[in-house]
Write a protein that holds these residues in place. Structure first.
Motif, PDB file in Angstrom:
ATOM      1  N   SER A  30       7.278  28.565  64.343  1.00  0.00           N
ATOM      2  CA  SER A  30       7.597  29.605  65.329  1.00  0.00           C
ATOM      3  C   SER A  30       6.706  29.383  66.547  1.00  0.00           C
ATOM      4  O   SER A  30       5.612  28.826  66.405  1.00  0.00           O
ATOM      5  CB  SER A  30       7.312  30.990  64.740  1.00  0.00           C
ATOM      6  N   PRO A  31       7.131  29.833  67.739  1.00  0.00           N
ATOM      7  CA  PRO A  31       8.389  30.549  67.991  1.00  0.00           C
ATOM      8  C   PRO A  31       9.572  29.587  68.086  1.00  0.00           C
ATOM      9  O   PRO A  31       9.394  28.375  67.946  1.00  0.00           O
ATOM     10  CB  PRO A  31       8.117  31.201  69.346  1.00  0.00           C
ATOM     11  N   GLU A 108       6.798  34.206  73.727  1.00  0.00           N
ATOM     12  CA  GLU A 108       6.834  33.050  72.827  1.00  0.00           C
ATOM     13  C   GLU A 108       8.282  32.741  72.453  1.00  0.00           C
ATOM     14  O   GLU A 108       8.749  31.618  72.616  1.00  0.00           O
ATOM     15  CB  GLU A 108       5.995  33.339  71.582  1.00  0.00           C
ATOM     16  N   HIS A 109       8.992  33.737  71.955  1.00  0.00           N
ATOM     17  CA  HIS A 109      10.419  33.543  71.693  1.00  0.00           C
ATOM     18  C   HIS A 109      11.167  33.561  73.020  1.00  0.00           C
ATOM     19  O   HIS A 109      10.808  34.309  73.932  1.00  0.00           O
ATOM     20  CB  HIS A 109      10.945  34.615  70.739  1.00  0.00           C
ATOM     21  N   HIS A 121       3.532  41.391  69.189  1.00  0.00           N
ATOM     22  CA  HIS A 121       3.658  41.072  67.763  1.00  0.00           C
ATOM     23  C   HIS A 121       2.971  42.145  66.940  1.00  0.00           C
ATOM     24  O   HIS A 121       1.783  42.398  67.136  1.00  0.00           O
ATOM     25  CB  HIS A 121       3.026  39.713  67.463  1.00  0.00           C
ATOM     26  N   THR A 203       2.387  31.686  64.990  1.00  0.00           N
ATOM     27  CA  THR A 203       2.556  30.906  66.226  1.00  0.00           C
ATOM     28  C   THR A 203       1.235  30.312  66.707  1.00  0.00           C
ATOM     29  O   THR A 203       1.199  29.692  67.773  1.00  0.00           O
ATOM     30  CB  THR A 203       3.165  31.762  67.352  1.00  0.00           C
ATOM     31  N   TRP A 213      10.343  36.743  60.411  1.00  0.00           N
ATOM     32  CA  TRP A 213      10.347  37.236  61.780  1.00  0.00           C
ATOM     33  C   TRP A 213      11.511  38.184  62.044  1.00  0.00           C
ATOM     34  O   TRP A 213      12.646  37.910  61.637  1.00  0.00           O
ATOM     35  CB  TRP A 213      10.431  36.061  62.774  1.00  0.00           C
ATOM     36  N   VAL A 215      12.922  39.703  65.548  1.00  0.00           N
ATOM     37  CA  VAL A 215      12.772  39.688  67.005  1.00  0.00           C
ATOM     38  C   VAL A 215      13.804  40.662  67.574  1.00  0.00           C
ATOM     39  O   VAL A 215      15.011  40.453  67.416  1.00  0.00           O
ATOM     40  CB  VAL A 215      12.997  38.273  67.582  1.00  0.00           C
TER      41      VAL A 215
END
Ligand code: B30
Ligand code: ZN
Length: 262
Positions: A30-31, A108-109, A121, A203, A213, A215
């Motif tokens: 990840s991400p 990050e994502h 997060h 991450t 995860w 998101v």
């Protein structure tokens, strides 16, 4: 303090994490970039039950600059009791952001290649299988992280006013202060029904591949000025402005990203 890894310019920067932390070079990292057209709708993914998130919560919550992020320790009364395969207990929440006064985004994502301003997060451990975060952190099915993406808007988000003004108190890496109230649910978007789900990793080093995860597809809005303060206030261990503390997208490989919505 010894800096063991960094995001940019250094012995162990992002591209070299795998040399010192082999898991960072593994295949379920990840991400990721969430490519909408490859996401698979799963009607069984209902809203999570976020127990004990609603505030204001009163206590002594450590708010610290660890040199690579800013973190709030959370009470163990915050739990995810439905919507994940186990019960998970919260430990901390922290942020990843960009820099240079809104010029660079720092989530990050990414979604269809788009990077957002910043990312929250909320880190949990599997308290059904393990007694503590420390025990769970390198074990199978040990962790679950809820991730939220930030966008910038014209209005101050007053639920962030207190923490953003307190950043000045923890300017230097290693500094901490105590928050006497937190309101975690108020810091999140109102609609928590729409999210993406996949199996990944921490991450940051050691990049352990035991993180489930979630998101969220709904975003949190902060004002330009609030994002500027987040990006410009804290310093890292070298007394450089702490910014761009995000990892780039990792290959999806054989994984499938599911969604709770069509
Ligand atoms: S994340 O949500 O995938 N970005 C950790 C937890 C969540 C993520 C990444 C790392 C974690 O617990 N790391 C080990 C603990 N840290 C200490 C700390 O408080 O912040 C050790 C470290 O990295 O060197 Cu940072
Ligand atoms: Zn993180």
């Amino acid at each position: 303090h010894v800096v063991e890894w960094t995001y940019q310019e250094g012995e162990v920067d992002e591209a070299n994490w795998g040399k010192k932390y082999p898991l960072c070079a593994a295949t379920h990292q990840s991400p990721i970039d969430i490519q909408k057209k490859k996401v698979v709708y799963n009607p069984e993914l209902g809203p999570l039950n976020l127990e004990g998130y609603e505030g204001p919560l009163h206590g002594h919550f450590r708010f610290s600059n660890n040199g690579h992020s800013v973190q709030i320790e959370l009470p163990s009364t915050m739990k995810i009791t439905r919507g994940l395969p186990h019960v998970y207990t919260a430990v901390q929440m922290h942020l990843h952001w960009g820099g240079l006064d809104l010029e660079t985004s720092g989530s990050e994502h990414t979604v269809d290649g788009m990077r957002y301003m910043a990312e929250l997060h909320i880190v949990h451990y599997n308290s059904e299988l393990y007694k503590t975060f420390d025990e769970a952190k390198d074990k199978p099915n040990g962790l679950a992280v809820l991730a939220f993406l930030y966008v910038d808007g014209n209005f101050e988000n007053t639920y962030y006013s207190e923490v953003i003004s307190r950043l000045a108190k923890i300017r230097y890496a290693g500094q901490e202060t105590i928050l006497k109230t937190v309101d975690p649910l108020a810091m999140l978007p109102e609609d928590l029904d729409r999210y993406y789900r996949y199996q990944g990793s921490l991450t940051t080093p050691p990049c352990t591949e035991n993180v489930l995860w979630t998101v969220y597809d709904t975003h949190i809005i902060l004002s330009h000025n609030q994002i500027k303060l987040l990006e410009g206030t804290l310093l890292d261990w070298h007394n450089n402005t702490l910014r761009n503390d995000y990892r780039h997208a990792q290959p999806l490989n054989d994984r499938v990203v599911e969604s709770s919505f069509k």
